[in-house]
Motif scaffolding. Structure first.
Motif, short mmCIF file in Angstrom:
data_model
loop_
_atom_site.label_atom_id
_atom_site.label_comp_id
_atom_site.label_asym_id
_atom_site.label_seq_id
_atom_site.Cartn_x
_atom_site.Cartn_y
_atom_site.Cartn_z
N LEU A 1 0.84 -1.20 0.00
CA LEU A 1 0.00 0.00 0.00
C LEU A 1 0.87 1.25 0.00
O LEU A 1 0.58 2.24 -0.69
CB LEU A 1 -0.95 -0.02 1.21
CG LEU A 1 -1.99 1.11 1.29
CD1 LEU A 1 -2.80 1.22 0.01
CD2 LEU A 1 -2.91 0.90 2.48
N LEU A 2 1.97 1.19 0.74
CA LEU A 2 2.89 2.32 0.74
C LEU A 2 3.58 2.47 -0.62
O LEU A 2 3.78 3.58 -1.12
CB LEU A 2 3.92 2.15 1.87
CG LEU A 2 4.85 3.32 2.14
CD1 LEU A 2 4.10 4.62 2.36
CD2 LEU A 2 5.74 3.01 3.35
N GLN B 1 1.11 4.18 -2.69
CA GLN B 1 1.05 5.59 -2.27
C GLN B 1 2.22 6.38 -2.86
O GLN B 1 2.07 7.52 -3.29
CB GLN B 1 1.11 5.61 -0.74
CG GLN B 1 1.15 6.97 -0.11
CD GLN B 1 -0.22 7.60 -0.13
OE1 GLN B 1 -1.21 6.95 0.13
NE2 GLN B 1 -0.28 8.87 -0.45
N ARG B 2 3.39 5.75 -2.89
CA ARG B 2 4.59 6.45 -3.37
C ARG B 2 4.72 6.45 -4.88
O ARG B 2 5.56 7.16 -5.43
CB ARG B 2 5.83 5.79 -2.76
CG ARG B 2 5.94 6.07 -1.28
CD ARG B 2 7.18 5.45 -0.68
NE ARG B 2 7.27 5.86 0.71
CZ ARG B 2 8.12 5.35 1.59
NH1 ARG B 2 8.96 4.40 1.22
NH2 ARG B 2 8.13 5.79 2.84
N ILE C 1 -4.89 3.61 -6.61
CA ILE C 1 -5.75 2.66 -5.90
C ILE C 1 -7.23 3.00 -6.13
O ILE C 1 -7.65 4.12 -5.89
CB ILE C 1 -5.46 2.74 -4.39
CG1 ILE C 1 -4.02 2.31 -4.09
CG2 ILE C 1 -6.46 1.90 -3.60
CD1 ILE C 1 -3.78 0.85 -4.15
N ASP D 1 -9.53 0.59 -4.81
CA ASP D 1 -10.03 0.09 -3.53
C ASP D 1 -9.04 -0.94 -3.00
O ASP D 1 -8.27 -1.53 -3.78
CB ASP D 1 -11.42 -0.58 -3.69
CG ASP D 1 -12.20 -0.66 -2.38
OD1 ASP D 1 -11.74 -0.09 -1.36
OD2 ASP D 1 -13.27 -1.29 -2.37
N VAL D 2 -9.04 -1.11 -1.69
CA VAL D 2 -8.29 -2.18 -1.05
C VAL D 2 -9.28 -2.90 -0.15
O VAL D 2 -9.98 -2.26 0.63
CB VAL D 2 -7.12 -1.63 -0.20
CG1 VAL D 2 -6.35 -2.77 0.46
CG2 VAL D 2 -6.18 -0.78 -1.06
N LEU D 3 -9.34 -4.20 -0.29
CA LEU D 3 -10.30 -4.96 0.52
C LEU D 3 -9.65 -5.36 1.84
O LEU D 3 -8.43 -5.39 1.97
CB LEU D 3 -10.78 -6.19 -0.26
CG LEU D 3 -11.36 -5.88 -1.65
CD1 LEU D 3 -11.88 -7.17 -2.30
CD2 LEU D 3 -12.47 -4.85 -1.57
N PHE E 1 -5.80 -5.70 -3.71
CA PHE E 1 -5.70 -4.32 -4.17
C PHE E 1 -6.33 -4.23 -5.56
O PHE E 1 -5.98 -5.01 -6.45
CB PHE E 1 -4.23 -3.90 -4.28
CG PHE E 1 -3.52 -3.77 -2.96
CD1 PHE E 1 -3.25 -4.87 -2.17
CD2 PHE E 1 -3.10 -2.52 -2.53
CE1 PHE E 1 -2.60 -4.75 -0.95
CE2 PHE E 1 -2.44 -2.38 -1.30
CZ PHE E 1 -2.19 -3.50 -0.52
#
Lengths: 263, 263
Positions: A49-50, A53-54, A61, A63-65, A114
């Motif tokens: 996820l990071l 983000q980076r 993204i 969605d993330v379940l 993801f």
């Protein structure tokens, strides 16, 4: 064929793939966003996820379940990410070991899925602007290439930028930039226009993923960040298990492309 | 005083706070982004990052540091998030136990620091557009309120939306919306204009964080999503340890506000 699948509802498209159809999804369910899928164990989910983000251009993204969850609001809470993608790639310790039409038997309770935006979302807008989209014209998968550009790493996650390529007539490159800039949630503007060698791409007829297509005289290869990038990071970062979509074989969601458009 | 601190470089501002100065930072180092800080154990970091991802208006991420890391590119790689914030709040199991000017003794190797955008970034733009910013005029901290609006939860992280409030003359509310809309990376457009009771705010003179300010006749209370929201989530979600900034006492970064402006 293209016209036909373009008019299918996302739920109907997912049903066909759930029942076993295997095909690239460009042009399916026009107006609805398609998603890249990558699922990793909970232990790797923060790093991934990071990483997203980076690296928002390749990893926007949608969605993330939650861990273990295999449906969600983008699938009308009835779809199933384990079955509704036309084809899956299974990675063990970063190595692609299987490509399968159903990932149910590989699913684990600790997997975090993801859903990452896909450039197919802006292809309708390109077509409406009169910009040709060759792989739709030719009924093929979009060509994708690993580049020599490293992404910003995050914890154990690192890897190269992957790009999709569309050949665009030189006089329409500006239109292609203008149109796709308005979709930052699905990769946005190109990361590179022309000069494939600067990205470490030596042969446009040999994509790393997807199919080569025709490039006509007067056309410039234009490169967009691609949602296969997280899978390239999985290959480098070697989580014990990861499940991804087969490139170009996307998850058709209920999200309207129009909601991804910025003014 | 305001004019003076407005011209300090971010590095100089951080040095003063490192040396022990405790004051709200609105108006400091004009043109540079200030950040909300929240650090949680690695075990909670995925939930918090996903919470931020799902609630981008209150939690726009400027950067997330690797576990244990206490400096980064936004601090010129010389700042120190453990010392450079004017005041810190220490939470144990979700309970605020201390407010301290230096967090070094509480730091742990497994803490992951989140730097979250702050609405102070658009206050210069408001002032340039002729929109008054009352708490800067009055040399106070901005008033902040817990609302009755739940954020989208993520794993163990849940909590209410926190908002900051600025009273805006009715004829300038549209300007305030227009100006701040262009800063989506630092909360963007207001989440609510007028009618505080609809947000569950019964008394504007009793903020949950920060200072009450004057509201003049003809002024409308305008509410922006606030980066204290992750701390409200910490209070509900009760990680064993969390370190946040004291509301309004921000981390001054090297990031220029202008880079947060969208066309």
């Amino acid at each position: 064929m293209t016209t036909d699948v373009a008019t299918l509802s996302p739920a109907e498209a997912r049903r066909r793939f759930r029942e076993g159809l295997v095909t690239p999804t460009a042009g399916w369910s026009a107006g609805y966003a398609q998603a890249n899928l990558v699922a990793v164990p909970r232990d790797y989910a923060f790093d991934l996820l990071l990483f997203a983000q980076r690296n928002p251009k390749p990893c926007p993204i949608l969605d993330v379940l939650e861990p273990g969850q295999f449906t969600g609001p983008l699938l009308g809470d009835e779809g199933d990410i384990r079955t509704d993608v036309p084809a899956y790639r299974i990675y063990r310790d970063g190595v692609l070991t299987e490509e399968v039409p159903d990932a149910t038997e590989y699913w684990r309770e600790d997997l975090v899925a993801f859903l990452v935006g896909c450039s197919f979302s802006f292809e309708d807008a390109l077509l409406e602007a009169g910009v040709p989209v060759r792989h739709i014209e030719e009924g093929r998968n979009v060509p994708m290439f690993r580049t020599n550009r490293p992404c910003r790493s995050a914890g154990r996650m690192s890897g190269p930028l992957v790009v999709s390529m569309r050949p665009i007539p030189a006089e329409q490159v500006a239109d292609a930039v203008r149109v796709t800039s308005r979709y930052p949630g699905v990769h946005g503007a190109p990361v590179h226009v022309g000069d494939p060698e600067a990205l470490g791409i030596t042969d446009l007829s040999q994509p790393d993923f997807g199919d080569a297509g025709t490039i006509r005289p007067g056309e410039i290869p234009v490169f967009w960040a691609c949602g296969v990038t997280p899978q390239a990071a999985v290959m480098e970062s070697k989580p014990p298990l990861a499940i991804g979509h087969a490139p170009g074989h996307m998850l058709v969601t209920d999200l309207r492309d129009s909601t991804l458009l910025v003014p």
